[in-house]
Motif scaffolding. Structure first.
Motif, mmCIF file in Angstrom:
data_model
loop_
_atom_site.group_PDB
_atom_site.id
_atom_site.type_symbol
_atom_site.label_atom_id
_atom_site.label_comp_id
_atom_site.label_asym_id
_atom_site.label_seq_id
_atom_site.Cartn_x
_atom_site.Cartn_y
_atom_site.Cartn_z
ATOM 1 N N LEU A 175 47.445 69.825 31.884
ATOM 2 C CA LEU A 175 46.587 68.694 32.287
ATOM 3 C C LEU A 175 45.655 68.297 31.147
ATOM 4 N N LEU A 176 45.121 69.257 30.430
ATOM 5 C CA LEU A 176 44.263 68.942 29.288
ATOM 6 C C LEU A 176 45.040 68.209 28.200
ATOM 7 N N TRP A 231 40.940 74.429 36.731
ATOM 8 C CA TRP A 231 40.154 75.512 36.132
ATOM 9 C C TRP A 231 39.295 76.222 37.185
ATOM 10 N N ASN A 232 38.710 75.438 38.081
ATOM 11 C CA ASN A 232 37.917 76.036 39.165
ATOM 12 C C ASN A 232 38.789 76.867 40.102
ATOM 13 N N GLY A 267 45.375 64.638 28.762
ATOM 14 C CA GLY A 267 44.125 63.885 28.830
ATOM 15 C C GLY A 267 43.562 63.741 30.235
ATOM 16 N N ARG A 268 44.021 64.532 31.170
ATOM 17 C CA ARG A 268 43.565 64.444 32.571
ATOM 18 C C ARG A 268 42.490 65.511 32.797
ATOM 19 N N ARG A 269 41.309 65.281 32.198
ATOM 20 C CA ARG A 269 40.284 66.304 32.155
ATOM 21 C C ARG A 269 39.724 66.648 33.542
ATOM 22 N N LEU A 270 39.507 65.648 34.386
ATOM 23 C CA LEU A 270 38.955 65.931 35.716
ATOM 24 C C LEU A 270 39.906 66.816 36.521
#
Length: 394
Positions: free
Chosen positions: A340-341, A353-354, A344-347
């Motif tokens: 995802l990073l 990550w959570n 570019g899909r940071r959110l």
């Protein structure tokens, strides 16, 4: 037995018996083949409660009757039941004729027949010897307790001589050679040099060319060696030949297909670099997944290779399928975050990550009891550290 702490399957036998029946449903007439259930069992594994859903595996049906049904089908189970019933009836007849030990054999046979409902007695050598002795008593005809004069005619001696000759031949082919092959196989696995390993490997397959795991070991040992040993074209051809032969001997082994995929991946990187080699890697991984659909580690390996060759969408799909099997597979969760990073899909990466943080917390008190569970619960420190530089501490 259900209260014994040391019994790892005391509350899972119903699930295993259900898996036996699912295996039988796919091959109802002739079964999957004698001795094949242990290789096919991964396809019928079932989830358990806890952080690792498929942390327990099984290789035996935990019931001789269901095992016979799964491996030999309805025909095999029917033949087995007919043989059992006729054997017990024959012993009962000898008992009525005042045979001196038929009563004990009958009681022993009945006890084993009942225990076989919930146990794998046929996998225990001591009990196999007992059952073979009972088989001999059944085939003796006159019974062990009859007067010896009934067993002293010329026909008896000829029959006994032929029986001894047949047993000797059977022992040489079916017992001696496989045993010596096993000894050589174990010596191969303990070898400290390539020459010794090769010598024992050749001896093992000469004595028993049908043991698929023997063909697997040389390539698996090479691929696991650290630091990596360069793969030459000759070594590739040799290992590929071994694995192809092993797969011909055992067409439902996921381990052989995974080893083939790893060998082809190494060859793709160091020798071939072409689309055909790439497709061989993917094909071998997909074949392994078909044979062990509940093992997400294979999907993660495939995802890593797909990512390497630029097929990120397929890689992400394999990781998500792995997480459906094992939601707490920490390595897969971190790989999903990294993908995802990279896109570019940071959110979405932060959400993943959570989730990984929650997974790590759940696994912090978990104690794996198998190699599979250890792999699922393992914290991949280098991957985690690389993500922490972008997303903060896990």
């Amino acid at each position: 037995r259900f209260g014994a702490v040391e019994d790892p399957y005391r509350y899972q036998r119903l699930g295993i018996w259900g898996a036996d029946l699912r295996c039988f449903a796919g091959h109802p007439l002739l079964g999957v083949g004698a001795g094949v259930f242990r290789h096919a069992a991964d396809r019928f594994n079932f989830p358990l409660e806890g952080p690792v859903r498929f942390g327990r595996s099984f290789e035996t049906p935990h019931s001789d009757y269901l095992g016979l049904l799964a491996e030999m089908g309805l025909l095999g189970l029917t033949a087995g039941l007919v043989f059992l019933i006729r054997s017990l009836r024959f012993l009962a007849g000898l008992r009525r004729q005042q045979d001196r030990i038929a009563e004990g054999l009958l009681a022993g046979g009945a006890a084993l027949a009942v225990q076989g409902l919930v146990e794998d007695l046929s996998t225990r050598p001591a009990l196999l010897v007992t059952m073979a002795s009972m088989l001999g008593a059944c085939l003796a005809g006159a019974g062990l307790g009859k007067p010896t004069s009934a067993r002293q005619g010329p026909h008896f001696f000829r029959t006994r001589a032929l029986g001894i000759l047949g047993l000797a031949l059977f022992g040489w082919i079916a017992l001696r050679n496989p045993y010596l092959a096993f000894v050589k196989d174990q010596a191969m696995r303990r070898s400290s040099t390539y020459r010794d390993m090769e010598k024992d490997f050749r001896a093992a397959i000469r004595l028993n060319p049908y043991q698929a795991s023997t063909y697997l070991f040389p390539s698996a040992a090479f691929l696991a060696a650290r630091p990596e040993v360069p793969l030459s074209l000759d070594l590739y051809a040799r290992f590929r030949r071994d694995l192809d032969e092993g797969i011909r001997k055992d067409r439902i082994s996921a381990d052989l297909q995974v080893a083939l995929a790893r060998l082809e991946a190494r060859a793709f990187r160091s020798i071939f670099h072409d689309a055909a080699a790439r497709d061989r890697v993917i094909g071998a991984y997909r074949a392994a997944i078909r044979m062990a659909p509940h093992d997400p580690r294979i999907r993660v390996e495939l995802a890593g290779f797909l990512h390497e060759v630029g097929r990120r969408n397929e890689s992400a799909r394999q990781i998500q399928m792995a997480l459906r099997e094992e939601p707490n597979y920490l390595t897969a969760r971190l790989l999903a975050t990294r993908l995802l990073l990279e896109e570019g899909r940071r959110l979405e990466a932060l959400t993943s990550w959570n989730t990984a943080r929650e997974t790590r917390s759940i696994l912090s008190t978990y104690r794996p009891d198998s190699a599979y569970a250890s792999d699922i619960a393992r914290d991949p420190a280098p991957l985690r550290a690389s993500l922490e530089r972008n997303l903060g501490p896990l």
